[in-house]
Design a protein around this motif. Structure first.
Motif, PDB file in Angstrom:
ATOM      1  N   UNK A   5      -8.005  38.009 -20.064  1.00  0.00           N
ATOM      2  CA  UNK A   5      -6.947  37.133 -19.113  1.00  0.00           C
ATOM      3  C   UNK A   5      -6.110  36.238 -19.912  1.00  0.00           C
ATOM      4  N   UNK A   6      -4.747  36.600 -20.242  1.00  0.00           N
ATOM      5  CA  UNK A   6      -4.113  35.497 -20.734  1.00  0.00           C
ATOM      6  C   UNK A   6      -3.476  34.452 -19.685  1.00  0.00           C
ATOM      7  N   UNK A 163       4.920  37.729 -26.756  1.00  0.00           N
ATOM      8  CA  UNK A 163       4.758  38.486 -27.978  1.00  0.00           C
ATOM      9  C   UNK A 163       3.848  39.469 -28.004  1.00  0.00           C
ATOM     10  N   UNK A 164       2.648  39.062 -27.450  1.00  0.00           N
ATOM     11  CA  UNK A 164       1.382  39.865 -27.526  1.00  0.00           C
ATOM     12  C   UNK A 164       1.705  41.149 -26.585  1.00  0.00           C
ATOM     13  N   UNK A 165       2.487  40.770 -25.338  1.00  0.00           N
ATOM     14  CA  UNK A 165       2.640  42.056 -24.396  1.00  0.00           C
ATOM     15  C   UNK A 165       3.622  42.965 -25.090  1.00  0.00           C
ATOM     16  N   UNK A 166       4.710  42.410 -25.704  1.00  0.00           N
ATOM     17  CA  UNK A 166       5.457  43.246 -26.290  1.00  0.00           C
ATOM     18  C   UNK A 166       4.976  44.104 -27.612  1.00  0.00           C
ATOM     19  N   UNK A 169       3.121  47.090 -26.235  1.00  0.00           N
ATOM     20  CA  UNK A 169       4.056  48.019 -25.772  1.00  0.00           C
ATOM     21  C   UNK A 169       5.133  48.385 -26.976  1.00  0.00           C
ATOM     22  N   UNK A 170       4.606  48.272 -28.157  1.00  0.00           N
ATOM     23  CA  UNK A 170       5.357  48.651 -29.436  1.00  0.00           C
ATOM     24  C   UNK A 170       6.575  47.837 -29.714  1.00  0.00           C
ATOM     25  N   UNK A 171       6.917  46.686 -29.222  1.00  0.00           N
ATOM     26  CA  UNK A 171       8.024  45.878 -29.687  1.00  0.00           C
ATOM     27  C   UNK A 171       7.728  44.527 -29.594  1.00  0.00           C
ATOM     28  N   UNK A 172       7.131  43.904 -30.486  1.00  0.00           N
ATOM     29  CA  UNK A 172       6.764  42.582 -30.309  1.00  0.00           C
ATOM     30  C   UNK A 172       7.878  41.525 -30.135  1.00  0.00           C
ATOM     31  N   UNK A 173       9.114  41.620 -30.898  1.00  0.00           N
ATOM     32  CA  UNK A 173      10.256  41.025 -30.981  1.00  0.00           C
ATOM     33  C   UNK A 173      10.966  41.125 -29.421  1.00  0.00           C
ATOM     34  N   UNK A 174      10.892  42.303 -28.902  1.00  0.00           N
ATOM     35  CA  UNK A 174      11.550  42.671 -27.743  1.00  0.00           C
ATOM     36  C   UNK A 174      10.957  41.742 -26.660  1.00  0.00           C
ATOM     37  N   UNK A 175       9.675  41.825 -26.713  1.00  0.00           N
ATOM     38  CA  UNK A 175       8.779  41.312 -25.659  1.00  0.00           C
ATOM     39  C   UNK A 175       8.869  39.902 -25.820  1.00  0.00           C
ATOM     40  N   UNK A 176       9.176  39.283 -26.825  1.00  0.00           N
ATOM     41  CA  UNK A 176       9.449  37.687 -27.057  1.00  0.00           C
ATOM     42  C   UNK A 176      10.686  37.459 -26.253  1.00  0.00           C
TER      43      UNK A 176
END
Length: 220
Positions: A5-6, A163-166, A169-176
């Protein structure tokens, strides 16, 4: 199957001389997320948090709601990016101001995009690749330490969680860039890990701020 859990920290003190302090509302949010975690049976665990005051205070207040309590391991790898330095180098020196938080948020988002684009060439002490590497390492350590059916709780910040969620899902920068702006103070994100790997199953849960608790819902 294990679970992580984050938890994003409660509301900090935007516009104040020291941003890194929970507001009174932030303290109430921290207690509320602790009650929610206890309701889910996530008790008696060894939690983690960053070294920032807002992260540590959220962890302490939330864990106090756990009946059985628990220890907190402090790890600087869970700290947020340095928004002041990023704004200074990539955002024209935009500064926090309580008068117009939306304008500051817009300026910061543009600065974050420029910081990510600059990569290793950013003049910031911590570049985007460095930030990504440290949060990945901290997360991987938590995941690798989980036994079957065990759960971990990490009290951290919106940029880290996004960042971790992105990344999952294959795109850390996009998630951020796309998820960070909608993270709720003291929201919950759940990741499960097992034979099939590590999977994001929920992001930014905040039903504990519905109904009579709606006044506790904030994004900044």
């Amino acid at each position: 199957m294990g679970a992580v859990y984050l938890v994003r920290h409660g509301q900090a003190s935007f516009g104040a001389e020291n941003y890194d302090v929970l507001s009174e509302l932030g303290r109430a949010q921290a207690r509320a997320v602790g009650v929610e975690l206890a309701r889910r049976g996530v008790t008696g665990i060894g939690a983690r948090c960053g070294t920032l005051s807002r992260q540590r205070a959220t962890a302490e207040l939330a864990l106090a709601e756990f009946g059985s309590g628990g220890s907190v391991e402090v790890d600087a790898r869970w700290n947020e990016y340095d928004h002041v330095e990023i704004a200074a180098h990539h955002g024209g020196g935009a500064a926090q101001g309580s008068a117009d938080p939306r304008a500051y948020q817009h300026a910061l988002e543009k600065a974050l995009a420029a910081w990510i684009e600059a990569g290793d060439d950013s003049p910031c002490a911590e570049t985007w690749p460095m930030f990504l590497a440290r949060v990945r390492a901290a997360f991987d350590e938590v995941v690798s330490g989980l036994g079957k059916g065990e759960r971990a709780v990490v009290f951290t910040s919106g940029g880290v969680i996004s960042t971790l969620c992105g990344d999952l899902l294959g795109d850390a920068a996009g998630g951020m860039l796309s998820l960070n702006r909608v993270t709720v103070n003291a929201g919950l994100t759940k990741v499960v890990t097992g034979r099939s790997g590590t999977t994001l199953v929920s992001f930014n849960e905040h039903a504990h701020f519905d109904g009579e608790a709606i006044n506790l819902l904030t994004y900044r």
